[in-house]
Motif scaffolding. Structure first.
Motif, PDB file in Angstrom:
ATOM      1  N   VAL A 121       1.215  -0.869   0.325  1.00  0.00           N
ATOM      2  CA  VAL A 121       0.067   0.160  -0.021  1.00  0.00           C
ATOM      3  C   VAL A 121       0.789   1.051   0.164  1.00  0.00           C
ATOM      4  N   ASP A 122       0.505   2.412  -1.143  1.00  0.00           N
ATOM      5  CA  ASP A 122       0.801   3.987  -0.875  1.00  0.00           C
ATOM      6  C   ASP A 122      -0.341   4.294   0.054  1.00  0.00           C
ATOM      7  N   VAL A 123       0.782   4.413   1.621  1.00  0.00           N
ATOM      8  CA  VAL A 123       0.278   4.829   2.248  1.00  0.00           C
ATOM      9  C   VAL A 123      -0.480   6.835   2.856  1.00  0.00           C
ATOM     10  N   TYR A 124      -1.036   7.262   2.312  1.00  0.00           N
ATOM     11  CA  TYR A 124      -1.526   8.838   2.445  1.00  0.00           C
ATOM     12  C   TYR A 124      -1.026   9.054   3.614  1.00  0.00           C
ATOM     13  N   ARG A 125      -2.041   8.461   4.483  1.00  0.00           N
ATOM     14  CA  ARG A 125      -2.849   8.871   5.782  1.00  0.00           C
ATOM     15  C   ARG A 125      -2.767   8.207   6.497  1.00  0.00           C
ATOM     16  N   ALA A 126      -2.602   8.450   7.928  1.00  0.00           N
ATOM     17  CA  ALA A 126      -2.418   7.456   9.158  1.00  0.00           C
ATOM     18  C   ALA A 126      -3.501   8.113  10.388  1.00  0.00           C
ATOM     19  N   LEU A 127      -4.508   7.883  10.758  1.00  0.00           N
ATOM     20  CA  LEU A 127      -5.003   8.677  11.563  1.00  0.00           C
ATOM     21  C   LEU A 127      -6.442   7.653  12.081  1.00  0.00           C
ATOM     22  N   HIS A 128      -6.861   8.349  13.403  1.00  0.00           N
ATOM     23  CA  HIS A 128      -7.681   7.615  14.617  1.00  0.00           C
ATOM     24  C   HIS A 128      -9.174   7.857  14.452  1.00  0.00           C
ATOM     25  N   LEU A 129      -9.781   7.498  14.535  1.00  0.00           N
ATOM     26  CA  LEU A 129     -11.052   7.315  15.095  1.00  0.00           C
ATOM     27  C   LEU A 129     -12.193   6.656  15.091  1.00  0.00           C
ATOM     28  N   ASP A 130     -12.780   7.009  15.849  1.00  0.00           N
ATOM     29  CA  ASP A 130     -13.991   6.096  17.141  1.00  0.00           C
ATOM     30  C   ASP A 130     -13.436   4.400  17.397  1.00  0.00           C
ATOM     31  N   GLY A 131     -11.624   5.573  18.289  1.00  0.00           N
ATOM     32  CA  GLY A 131     -11.121   4.227  19.355  1.00  0.00           C
ATOM     33  C   GLY A 131     -10.065   3.090  18.500  1.00  0.00           C
ATOM     34  N   ARG A 132     -10.284   3.092  16.633  1.00  0.00           N
ATOM     35  CA  ARG A 132      -8.833   2.869  15.764  1.00  0.00           C
ATOM     36  C   ARG A 132      -7.946   3.509  15.063  1.00  0.00           C
ATOM     37  N   TRP A 133      -6.934   3.198  15.235  1.00  0.00           N
ATOM     38  CA  TRP A 133      -5.778   3.413  14.457  1.00  0.00           C
ATOM     39  C   TRP A 133      -5.931   2.942  12.452  1.00  0.00           C
ATOM     40  N   TYR A 134      -6.058   3.413  11.748  1.00  0.00           N
ATOM     41  CA  TYR A 134      -6.093   3.461  10.532  1.00  0.00           C
ATOM     42  C   TYR A 134      -5.160   3.647   9.593  1.00  0.00           C
ATOM     43  N   ALA A 135      -4.954   3.572   8.070  1.00  0.00           N
ATOM     44  CA  ALA A 135      -3.989   3.914   7.084  1.00  0.00           C
ATOM     45  C   ALA A 135      -4.983   3.632   5.945  1.00  0.00           C
ATOM     46  N   VAL A 136      -4.934   4.626   5.636  1.00  0.00           N
ATOM     47  CA  VAL A 136      -5.468   5.458   3.438  1.00  0.00           C
ATOM     48  C   VAL A 136      -4.557   5.649   3.129  1.00  0.00           C
ATOM     49  N   GLY A 137      -5.012   4.690   1.937  1.00  0.00           N
ATOM     50  CA  GLY A 137      -4.118   5.197   0.991  1.00  0.00           C
ATOM     51  C   GLY A 137      -4.992   3.786  -0.419  1.00  0.00           C
ATOM     52  N   ARG A 138      -3.700   4.131  -1.346  1.00  0.00           N
ATOM     53  CA  ARG A 138      -3.255   3.335  -2.424  1.00  0.00           C
ATOM     54  C   ARG A 138      -3.411   1.897  -2.366  1.00  0.00           C
ATOM     55  N   CYS A 139      -4.434   0.173  -1.851  1.00  0.00           N
ATOM     56  CA  CYS A 139      -3.549  -0.499  -2.275  1.00  0.00           C
ATOM     57  C   CYS A 139      -2.982  -1.160  -4.176  1.00  0.00           C
ATOM     58  N   HIS A 140      -2.130  -1.751  -3.544  1.00  0.00           N
ATOM     59  CA  HIS A 140      -1.943  -2.374  -4.925  1.00  0.00           C
ATOM     60  C   HIS A 140      -2.770  -2.979  -5.606  1.00  0.00           C
ATOM     61  N   LEU A 141      -3.314  -4.698  -4.717  1.00  0.00           N
ATOM     62  CA  LEU A 141      -4.294  -5.535  -4.692  1.00  0.00           C
ATOM     63  C   LEU A 141      -5.030  -5.006  -5.194  1.00  0.00           C
ATOM     64  N   LYS A 142      -5.574  -4.252  -5.197  1.00  0.00           N
ATOM     65  CA  LYS A 142      -6.966  -3.066  -5.327  1.00  0.00           C
ATOM     66  C   LYS A 142      -6.414  -3.283  -6.359  1.00  0.00           C
ATOM     67  N   GLY A 143      -5.817  -1.822  -6.689  1.00  0.00           N
ATOM     68  CA  GLY A 143      -5.531  -0.736  -7.742  1.00  0.00           C
ATOM     69  C   GLY A 143      -6.910   0.239  -7.229  1.00  0.00           C
ATOM     70  N   ALA A 144      -7.006   0.920  -5.956  1.00  0.00           N
ATOM     71  CA  ALA A 144      -8.122   1.216  -5.568  1.00  0.00           C
ATOM     72  C   ALA A 144      -7.812   2.142  -4.518  1.00  0.00           C
ATOM     73  N   LEU A 145      -8.379   3.325  -3.572  1.00  0.00           N
ATOM     74  CA  LEU A 145      -8.096   3.534  -2.493  1.00  0.00           C
ATOM     75  C   LEU A 145      -8.767   2.334  -0.663  1.00  0.00           C
ATOM     76  N   ARG A 146      -7.839   2.280  -0.400  1.00  0.00           N
ATOM     77  CA  ARG A 146      -8.663   1.319   0.857  1.00  0.00           C
ATOM     78  C   ARG A 146      -7.967   1.908   1.894  1.00  0.00           C
ATOM     79  N   SER A 147      -8.482   1.563   3.081  1.00  0.00           N
ATOM     80  CA  SER A 147      -8.336   1.437   4.710  1.00  0.00           C
ATOM     81  C   SER A 147      -8.110  -0.188   5.680  1.00  0.00           C
ATOM     82  N   PHE A 148      -6.996   0.476   6.083  1.00  0.00           N
ATOM     83  CA  PHE A 148      -6.582  -0.596   7.274  1.00  0.00           C
ATOM     84  C   PHE A 148      -6.183   0.028   8.399  1.00  0.00           C
TER      85      PHE A 148
END
Length: 333
Positions: free
Chosen positions: A172-199
């Motif tokens: 993944v090309d991670v554009y940002r990391a953020l905290h929302l409602d008790g969880r940390w997420y990474a958001v960016g372009r997933c190479h497997l899906k070829g689209a934006l995804r959150s993890f």
């Protein structure tokens, strides 16, 4: 020449650079009267800086012998914000940083003048934080490595557990990391899906920062993207269920979206709003703990239908459950 706050800081700089400075010299350098210099010195003394005045021809000022100014100086509000921020790290799921936070708090205390330190300790001690069981613990080392990759715009690779509990290697090309409602997420372009995804970071392991670099989109709003992928309004059906497990045992297993939980009678009271009652029923069955449904009646009816299906399956292979079975009920909460 200077605003008043800058003049006070200039007095301090001059006192640190010289053994003593006369009032006349300070007045000339700052382009103020000797009486104004006295006010600046009094301000430094109020901040806990041991400025001493020496009588004699012309008079002079100096710092108390042996005094060493801390490398950082903070106002009361700055010091309080730092102290509260260090104490609140567990609210971000970063409890593993507790030792480092304690060390940083000790260093902060050493930099503050005695009076300010006592004030900050009193104010921070009067604050109580809610230790919500719904905050998911996050690997601080993994977060730090991920943030470094975001800063350097380097692709990362990691093993990821999906909600269906199977693992995949993601790049993944991670554009940002953020905290929302008790969880940390990474958001960016997933190479497997070829689209934006959150993890979710709590589902990541074996993170590797690759040499490959990327160009992140300008002004990318990761929070807006993440919110757009989640429910935007609570469904109408009100649910009230008692779970035979304490809240802390349910950490990370129950979504916080449109859900309220509280300890009750040795277990947990869960109140939520859901439109997919079948999916919610499947979720409850998957928790592997006893529960009691107090409402709505429609949810009890769902369990009655499920019970009839299960009884039919138990009679033998000649009787099959309705098409799809529980799998057709959805993923739950």
């Amino acid at each position: 020449m200077y605003d008043p706050s800058m003049r006070v800081l200039t007095v301090l700089e001059l006192l640190q650079a010289r053994e003593s400075v006369t009032g006349a010299e300070l007045a000339a350098l700052l382009e103020v009267s000797p009486r104004t210099v006295q006010r600046y010195v009094a301000r430094l003394q109020d901040l806990g800086i041991p400025v001493e005045g020496r009588r004699g021809v012309g008079g002079s000022y100096c710092l108390k012998p042996g005094f060493r100014l801390p490398p950082l100086m903070f106002t009361g509000e700055e010091a309080l914000s730092l102290a509260l921020g260090l104490r609140a790290l567990h609210l971000l799921g970063l409890g593993a940083l507790a030792p480092a936070a304690h060390a940083a708090s000790a260093k902060l205390a050493r930099t503050l003048p005695h009076a300010l330190r006592e004030t900050v300790e009193a104010l921070s001690g009067a604050v109580q934080f809610d230790s919500s069981p719904w905050v998911v613990s996050t690997d601080a080392a993994l977060l730090s490595e991920l943030l470094g990759a975001v800063h350097a715009a380097q692709t990362v690779e990691f093993s990821y557990a999906s909600p269906q509990s199977f693992r995949q290697t993601r790049r993944v090309d991670v554009y940002r990391a953020l905290h929302l409602d008790g969880r940390w997420y990474a958001v960016g372009r997933c190479h497997l899906k070829g689209a934006l995804r959150s993890f979710r970071l709590d589902r990541m392991t074996e993170l590797r920062v690759l040499e490959t670099t990327f160009t992140a989109p300008t002004r990318f709003d990761a929070l807006a993207y993440l919110r757009s992928t989640l429910p935007t309004q609570a469904p109408a059906a009100p649910i009230s269920v008692w779970l035979d497990a304490p809240p802390e045992d349910l950490r990370g297993r129950v979504s916080v979206w449109f859900t309220d939980i509280s300890a009750e009678a040795g277990g947990t009271r869960l109140r939520a709003g859901r439109s997919d009652l079948g999916g919610f029923a499947a979720f409850l069955l998957g928790l592997d703990c006893g529960f009691r449904v107090d409402g709505p009646p429609e949810l009890l009816a769902v369990f009655a239908r499920l019970g009839a299906r299960c009884a039919g399956v138990a009679q033998g292979p000649s009787v099959t459950a309705a098409a799809g079975g529980i799998d057709a009920l959805g993923s739950g909460l």
